[in-house]
Motif scaffolding. Structure first.
Motif, PDB file in Angstrom:
ATOM      1  N   ASP A 371       0.826  -1.212   0.000  1.00  0.00           N
ATOM      2  CA  ASP A 371       0.000   0.000   0.000  1.00  0.00           C
ATOM      3  C   ASP A 371       0.858   1.259   0.000  1.00  0.00           C
ATOM      4  OD1 ASP A 371      -2.619  -1.206   0.159  1.00  0.00           O
ATOM      5  OD2 ASP A 371      -2.141  -1.759   2.212  1.00  0.00           O
ATOM      6  N   ASP A 372       2.035   1.181   0.579  1.00  0.00           N
ATOM      7  CA  ASP A 372       2.893   2.351   0.753  1.00  0.00           C
ATOM      8  C   ASP A 372       3.727   2.641  -0.499  1.00  0.00           C
ATOM      9  OD1 ASP A 372       2.659   2.474   3.990  1.00  0.00           O
ATOM     10  OD2 ASP A 372       2.807   0.415   3.268  1.00  0.00           O
ATOM     11  N   LEU A 373       3.823   1.656  -1.386  1.00  0.00           N
ATOM     12  CA  LEU A 373       4.522   1.853  -2.651  1.00  0.00           C
ATOM     13  C   LEU A 373       3.560   2.138  -3.792  1.00  0.00           C
ATOM     14  CD1 LEU A 373       7.234  -0.977  -2.760  1.00  0.00           C
ATOM     15  CD2 LEU A 373       7.511   1.388  -2.028  1.00  0.00           C
ATOM     16  N   PHE A 374       2.439   1.408  -3.823  1.00  0.00           N
ATOM     17  CA  PHE A 374       1.562   1.420  -4.991  1.00  0.00           C
ATOM     18  C   PHE A 374       0.190   2.038  -4.726  1.00  0.00           C
ATOM     19  CE2 PHE A 374       4.532  -2.121  -5.666  1.00  0.00           C
ATOM     20  CZ  PHE A 374       5.041  -1.767  -6.904  1.00  0.00           C
ATOM     21  N   THR A 375      -0.030   2.594  -3.544  1.00  0.00           N
ATOM     22  CA  THR A 375      -1.303   3.105  -3.029  1.00  0.00           C
ATOM     23  C   THR A 375      -2.172   1.936  -2.584  1.00  0.00           C
ATOM     24  OG1 THR A 375      -2.706   3.201  -5.017  1.00  0.00           O
ATOM     25  CG2 THR A 375      -1.191   5.054  -4.626  1.00  0.00           C
ATOM     26  N   GLY A 376      -3.304   2.266  -1.965  1.00  0.00           N
ATOM     27  CA  GLY A 376      -4.190   1.217  -1.468  1.00  0.00           C
ATOM     28  C   GLY A 376      -4.907   1.614  -0.197  1.00  0.00           C
ATOM     29  N   TYR A 377      -4.332   2.592   0.553  1.00  0.00           N
ATOM     30  CA  TYR A 377      -5.020   3.067   1.739  1.00  0.00           C
ATOM     31  C   TYR A 377      -6.173   3.988   1.336  1.00  0.00           C
ATOM     32  CZ  TYR A 377      -0.901   1.464   4.333  1.00  0.00           C
ATOM     33  OH  TYR A 377       0.111   0.704   4.873  1.00  0.00           O
ATOM     34  N   ARG A 378      -7.171   4.072   2.206  1.00  0.00           N
ATOM     35  CA  ARG A 378      -8.327   4.919   1.900  1.00  0.00           C
ATOM     36  C   ARG A 378      -7.923   6.379   1.741  1.00  0.00           C
ATOM     37  NH1 ARG A 378     -10.567   1.545   6.112  1.00  0.00           N
ATOM     38  NH2 ARG A 378     -11.880  -0.082   5.206  1.00  0.00           N
ATOM     39  N   ARG A 379      -6.883   6.807   2.452  1.00  0.00           N
ATOM     40  CA  ARG A 379      -6.463   8.203   2.339  1.00  0.00           C
ATOM     41  C   ARG A 379      -5.972   8.530   0.927  1.00  0.00           C
ATOM     42  NH1 ARG A 379      -3.206   6.269   6.451  1.00  0.00           N
ATOM     43  NH2 ARG A 379      -1.151   5.492   5.873  1.00  0.00           N
ATOM     44  N   HIS A 380      -5.423   7.543   0.224  1.00  0.00           N
ATOM     45  CA  HIS A 380      -4.969   7.795  -1.141  1.00  0.00           C
ATOM     46  C   HIS A 380      -6.153   8.085  -2.056  1.00  0.00           C
ATOM     47  CE1 HIS A 380      -1.468   4.996   0.146  1.00  0.00           C
ATOM     48  NE2 HIS A 380      -1.199   6.253   0.461  1.00  0.00           N
ATOM     49  N   ALA A 381      -7.208   7.268  -1.922  1.00  0.00           N
ATOM     50  CA  ALA A 381      -8.411   7.506  -2.722  1.00  0.00           C
ATOM     51  C   ALA A 381      -9.063   8.828  -2.340  1.00  0.00           C
ATOM     52  CB  ALA A 381      -9.394   6.349  -2.532  1.00  0.00           C
ATOM     53  N   ALA A 382      -9.066   9.137  -1.032  1.00  0.00           N
ATOM     54  CA  ALA A 382      -9.676  10.380  -0.557  1.00  0.00           C
ATOM     55  C   ALA A 382      -8.941  11.596  -1.120  1.00  0.00           C
ATOM     56  CB  ALA A 382      -9.669  10.415   0.966  1.00  0.00           C
ATOM     57  N   LEU A 383      -7.616  11.559  -1.100  1.00  0.00           N
ATOM     58  CA  LEU A 383      -6.839  12.683  -1.617  1.00  0.00           C
ATOM     59  C   LEU A 383      -7.039  12.844  -3.114  1.00  0.00           C
ATOM     60  CD1 LEU A 383      -3.539  12.172   0.402  1.00  0.00           C
ATOM     61  CD2 LEU A 383      -5.067  14.152   0.549  1.00  0.00           C
ATOM     62  N   ASN A 384      -7.122  11.742  -3.817  1.00  0.00           N
ATOM     63  CA  ASN A 384      -7.345  11.808  -5.262  1.00  0.00           C
ATOM     64  C   ASN A 384      -8.702  12.436  -5.563  1.00  0.00           C
ATOM     65  OD1 ASN A 384      -5.995  11.178  -7.717  1.00  0.00           O
ATOM     66  ND2 ASN A 384      -7.470   9.544  -8.089  1.00  0.00           N
ATOM     67  N   LEU A 385      -9.724  12.008  -4.813  1.00  0.00           N
ATOM     68  CA  LEU A 385     -11.068  12.559  -4.992  1.00  0.00           C
ATOM     69  C   LEU A 385     -11.108  14.026  -4.570  1.00  0.00           C
ATOM     70  CD1 LEU A 385     -14.072  12.123  -5.627  1.00  0.00           C
ATOM     71  CD2 LEU A 385     -14.371  11.331  -3.268  1.00  0.00           C
ATOM     72  N   ASN A 386     -10.447  14.345  -3.457  1.00  0.00           N
ATOM     73  CA  ASN A 386     -10.457  15.718  -2.955  1.00  0.00           C
ATOM     74  C   ASN A 386      -9.809  16.699  -3.930  1.00  0.00           C
ATOM     75  OD1 ASN A 386     -11.692  14.757  -0.716  1.00  0.00           O
ATOM     76  ND2 ASN A 386     -10.078  15.272   0.733  1.00  0.00           N
ATOM     77  N   SER A 387      -8.830  16.216  -4.689  1.00  0.00           N
ATOM     78  CA  SER A 387      -8.193  17.090  -5.673  1.00  0.00           C
ATOM     79  C   SER A 387      -9.204  17.592  -6.690  1.00  0.00           C
ATOM     80  CB  SER A 387      -7.062  16.340  -6.379  1.00  0.00           C
ATOM     81  OG  SER A 387      -6.049  15.985  -5.477  1.00  0.00           O
ATOM     82  N   TYR A 388     -10.114  16.701  -7.103  1.00  0.00           N
ATOM     83  CA  TYR A 388     -11.158  17.092  -8.050  1.00  0.00           C
ATOM     84  C   TYR A 388     -12.163  18.031  -7.386  1.00  0.00           C
ATOM     85  CZ  TYR A 388      -9.474  13.428 -11.196  1.00  0.00           C
ATOM     86  OH  TYR A 388      -8.702  12.654 -12.028  1.00  0.00           O
ATOM     87  N   ILE A 389     -12.534  17.701  -6.151  1.00  0.00           N
ATOM     88  CA  ILE A 389     -13.518  18.526  -5.444  1.00  0.00           C
ATOM     89  C   ILE A 389     -12.981  19.935  -5.231  1.00  0.00           C
ATOM     90  CG2 ILE A 389     -14.744  18.819  -3.253  1.00  0.00           C
ATOM     91  CD1 ILE A 389     -14.865  15.768  -3.034  1.00  0.00           C
ATOM     92  N   LYS A 390     -11.732  20.052  -4.811  1.00  0.00           N
ATOM     93  CA  LYS A 390     -11.145  21.362  -4.546  1.00  0.00           C
ATOM     94  C   LYS A 390     -10.957  22.176  -5.831  1.00  0.00           C
ATOM     95  CE  LYS A 390      -8.125  21.723  -1.129  1.00  0.00           C
ATOM     96  NZ  LYS A 390      -6.971  21.500  -0.221  1.00  0.00           N
ATOM     97  N   PHE A 391     -10.795  21.467  -6.932  1.00  0.00           N
ATOM     98  CA  PHE A 391     -10.683  22.153  -8.228  1.00  0.00           C
ATOM     99  C   PHE A 391     -12.029  22.731  -8.656  1.00  0.00           C
ATOM    100  CE2 PHE A 391     -11.019  22.002 -12.907  1.00  0.00           C
ATOM    101  CZ  PHE A 391      -9.977  22.858 -13.248  1.00  0.00           C
ATOM    102  N   LEU A 392     -13.118  22.029  -8.309  1.00  0.00           N
ATOM    103  CA  LEU A 392     -14.446  22.413  -8.786  1.00  0.00           C
ATOM    104  C   LEU A 392     -15.163  23.398  -7.867  1.00  0.00           C
ATOM    105  CD1 LEU A 392     -15.707  18.891  -9.944  1.00  0.00           C
ATOM    106  CD2 LEU A 392     -15.013  20.790 -11.428  1.00  0.00           C
ATOM    107  N   ALA A 475       7.332  17.359  -5.219  1.00  0.00           N
ATOM    108  CA  ALA A 475       6.150  16.829  -5.885  1.00  0.00           C
ATOM    109  C   ALA A 475       4.973  17.742  -5.593  1.00  0.00           C
ATOM    110  CB  ALA A 475       5.844  15.410  -5.414  1.00  0.00           C
ATOM    111  N   THR A 476       4.017  17.773  -6.500  1.00  0.00           N
ATOM    112  CA  THR A 476       2.813  18.565  -6.298  1.00  0.00           C
ATOM    113  C   THR A 476       1.584  17.686  -6.118  1.00  0.00           C
ATOM    114  OG1 THR A 476       2.504  18.742  -8.693  1.00  0.00           O
ATOM    115  CG2 THR A 476       3.705  20.531  -7.599  1.00  0.00           C
ATOM    116  N   ASN A 477       1.633  16.449  -6.609  1.00  0.00           N
ATOM    117  CA  ASN A 477       0.491  15.547  -6.495  1.00  0.00           C
ATOM    118  C   ASN A 477       0.298  15.117  -5.043  1.00  0.00           C
ATOM    119  OD1 ASN A 477      -0.608  12.573  -6.459  1.00  0.00           O
ATOM    120  ND2 ASN A 477      -1.358  13.512  -8.353  1.00  0.00           N
ATOM    121  N   LEU A 478      -0.934  15.233  -4.542  1.00  0.00           N
ATOM    122  CA  LEU A 478      -1.193  14.941  -3.127  1.00  0.00           C
ATOM    123  C   LEU A 478      -0.965  13.470  -2.793  1.00  0.00           C
ATOM    124  CD1 LEU A 478      -4.400  17.054  -2.357  1.00  0.00           C
ATOM    125  CD2 LEU A 478      -1.998  17.728  -2.347  1.00  0.00           C
ATOM    126  N   VAL A 479      -1.360  12.576  -3.678  1.00  0.00           N
ATOM    127  CA  VAL A 479      -1.197  11.147  -3.415  1.00  0.00           C
ATOM    128  C   VAL A 479       0.285  10.790  -3.386  1.00  0.00           C
ATOM    129  CG1 VAL A 479      -1.739   8.808  -4.174  1.00  0.00           C
ATOM    130  CG2 VAL A 479      -3.429  10.638  -4.454  1.00  0.00           C
TER     131      VAL A 479
END
Length: 634
Positions: A371-392, A475-479
């Motif tokens: 999970d720490d190399l390739f993602t998998g924790y819920r926080r990774h999905a949350a940050l990815n989703l939040n990036s879209y929400i904060k943009f909109l 890096a700039t990407n939250l995930v």
């Protein structure tokens, strides 16, 4: 895999024997001691023999010229190629242990040897020519190492209890560290619950000279963020991951004793077992069955573990874990952990390791790190989703959304997850990332503290190590930033700490193939969109395992390696909580406000809040204090 302890300074030499005995569970096969009274140094060692079972692997290991003495805990997986290189330079070896190779690597290359090592390790080297002891740890903090500074000198060891055997119980709490334990359930950075007692950080060297710390420095060379110029097609990245993981597992099967594996039925552990089975068709696998049912929203692993074992045709050993076992073993769990880590997953590691040892297995492969190399924790999905929400959405709406969690039902798994996502959605990027690691908010923590502790607490210190580390990440990407924090803090200060301590409590070594140097470099170079898609994590790893594992396993629901703690806190553990966290005990300890703790427990029982992990953290801190502090009042 072993344990060591040592000191430099004015300490009683006869304490060394007691210190080694305190960690004999780490090394039941052999013990050893070395001391030089004129230099006021001593080293002690307890050995779990894995490579070279003969006395040629005895530690402390002394160089032929007696100028260097080494104690070493861990495994070096590229030991054969390193030995060959040294032999080409004229070195002659008495045995086949990686300890002997490591000692000669130091003689040949000094500390420049460290980037050449592919493995997990912590060590202490007495260099008589420099009159220094060098403490070192691997790049990912897989093998914990602590040191304590006092007027008499420095004591260091694989476990805090070994240090305490030399120094006696500790006098003073580090209250800022305790704030971190309650906030995260573990402590990011080098602090511990006791003042002047520190962890060696991942990839760090601590140089001891003249009874004090002379210098601290990092030996790491690699950046945790991917090389943007290294570009391949998706298919090429998938092949790199598949081949890299297969090679890593093959490397980590090196052993002169039987090797088994954890098998939860999740993607990570199943992938490790699939590749290990190619080399060892009769690989013994081990899993957990939770007795009494799971928390609402929690998925049982046993069904999937059984599916994988049958698909791969490997033996599956099942150990049952219940709340009764947690109650019986809670004090022992904290004793072995050395730190008040409030994660019942530690109990799972212990019982699996104990079952493995009873079956004659001294080494287990783990899926930790996937999970720490390739993602998998819920926080990774949350940050990815939040990036879209904060943009909109504008900031005013984000501020409103951040207040929603206080109105949501915390007795429901879905709304708890939604609360976690929304709580910090209005924060800046780095603060939002760190917020998703928290289990107790700053506001709730302040409300729990004794007024005197509250008045003198620096709450910025809680997040400071993470903020400082993020400031170094290009890096700039939250995930991508979250993955950097996972590798630097969550793995070393939490996951690897409890995995090492609880497996070694049963005299079993745990290896983590996902943290192979070459595989980590492969993962770091993969673009983030091939790891975390909008709704799915581990995309590239899942694709790499297609055709090797059934899709039902690859694409199964995500679950943690935990226990139904919320149910246990609300039911089975209530008498334990009432005892340890009584008004008088909380008041005497002086850390928390007894009325506020009582309200926390009541609100959790009534479903007003989700406070189970905060309660468990306070419980673990109280037990730690009883075990490791001289006085009940701090």
């Amino acid at each position: 895999m072993c344990g060591f302890v040592g000191f430099m300074g004015d300490f009683e030499l006869n304490r060394m024997h007691e210190a080694v005995q305190s960690i004999r569970h780490r090394g039941p096969d052999d013990i050893g001691h070395f001391s030089e009274e004129k230099n006021s140094i001593a080293l002690g060692f307890a050995r779990l023999a894995i490579q070279d079972l003969t006395q040629a692997g005895h530690q402390p290991m002394i160089s032929q010229d007696s100028k260097n003495v080494l104690v070493f805990n861990g495994e070096i997986y590229n030991v054969n190629s390193l030995r060959k290189g040294l032999q080409d330079l004229g070195y002659i070896f008495k045995g086949t242990s990686d300890t002997e190779v490591l000692l000669n690597m130091y003689i040949q290359y000094d500390l420049e040897m460290l980037p050449m090592l592919n493995g997990m390790f912590s060590f202490a080297i007495w260099d008589a020519s420099k009159k220094e002891i060098i403490l070192g740890q691997d790049a990912y903090g897989i093998k914990p190492l602590y040191y304590f500074q006092s007027k008499s000198g420095i004591v260091f060891g694989s476990e805090i209890k070994a240090i305490m055997s030399v120094t006696g119980k500790f006098n003073t709490l580090d209250h800022e560290a305790l704030l971190k334990y309650v906030t995260f359930l573990w402590c990011p950075g080098n602090s511990t619950p006791a003042q002047n007692l520190f962890k060696v950080n991942p990839g760090e060297l601590v140089i001891l000279s003249q009874n004090s710390v002379k210098a601290k420095q990092s030996w790491l060379e690699k950046s945790p963020i991917r090389n943007q110029t290294n570009k391949f097609s998706s298919k090429e990245y998938i092949c790199q991951v598949r081949d890299g993981l297969r090679t890593a597992v093959s490397r980590q099967l090196i052993s002169d004793v039987p090797v088994g594996a954890f098998l939860s039925g999740g993607l990570d552990s199943s992938a490790i077992v699939a590749f290990a089975k190619e080399k060892n068709p009769q690989l013994e696998c081990f899993t957990i069955e939770q007795i009494g049912g799971e928390d609402r929203g929690q998925v049982s692993d046993l069904y999937y573990a059984d599916k994988v074992s049958k698909y791969l045709n490997v033996p599956l050993n099942i150990v049952q874990v219940s709340s009764d076992q947690l109650i019986r073993n809670l004090e022992d769990m904290i004793w072995h952990l050395d730190e008040p880590l409030a994660d019942p997953a530690a109990l799972n590691v212990y019982h699996i390791s104990k079952l493995a040892k009873e079956a004659g297995i001294k080494v287990l492969l783990s899926g930790a790190g996937g999970d720490d190399l390739f993602t998998g924790y819920r926080r990774h999905a949350a940050l990815n989703l939040n990036s879209y929400i904060k943009f909109l959405l504008p900031q005013t709406i984000l501020n409103t959304l951040s207040k929603f969690p206080s109105y949501l039902n915390q007795d429901n798994a879905f709304t708890r997850k939604l609360s976690k996502i929304l709580h910090g959605i209005n924060l800046n990027d780095n603060a939002q990332i760190i917020d998703l690691f928290k289990w107790t908010s700053r506001e709730d923590l302040k409300n729990l503290l004794n007024p005197e502790i509250l008045a003198c607490s620096d709450f910025t210190s809680i997040e400071q190590p993470m903020h400082e580390y993020l400031s170094t990440i290009n890096a700039t990407n939250l995930v991508e930033k979250a993955l950097a924090l996972d590798k630097r803090f969550f793995l070393s200060d939490h996951n690897f700490t409890y995995t090492d301590k609880m497996s070694m409590a049963a005299s079993v070594e745990v290896r983590v193939p996902f943290l192979d140097n070459d595989l980590v470099q492969i993962a770091n170079n993969i673009p983030i969109h091939l790891k975390q898609t909008l709704f799915h994590g581990k995309w590239v790893l899942k694709k790499a395992m297609e055709g090797i594992l059934p899709n039902e396993i690859i694409y199964r629901p995500k679950t943690g390696f935990g226990a139904p703690l919320r149910r246990w806190i609300g039911e089975d553990l209530k008498p334990v909580i009432a005892d340890y966290l009584s008004h008088q005990n909380i008041k005497s300890r002086g850390i928390f406000d007894p009325i506020k703790v009582k309200n926390l427990i009541s609100d959790n029982d009534n479903g007003k809040i989700d406070g189970s992990y905060t309660i468990f953290s306070i419980l673990c801190i109280e037990i730690w204090c009883r075990k490791f502090l001289k006085s009940g009042l701090e």
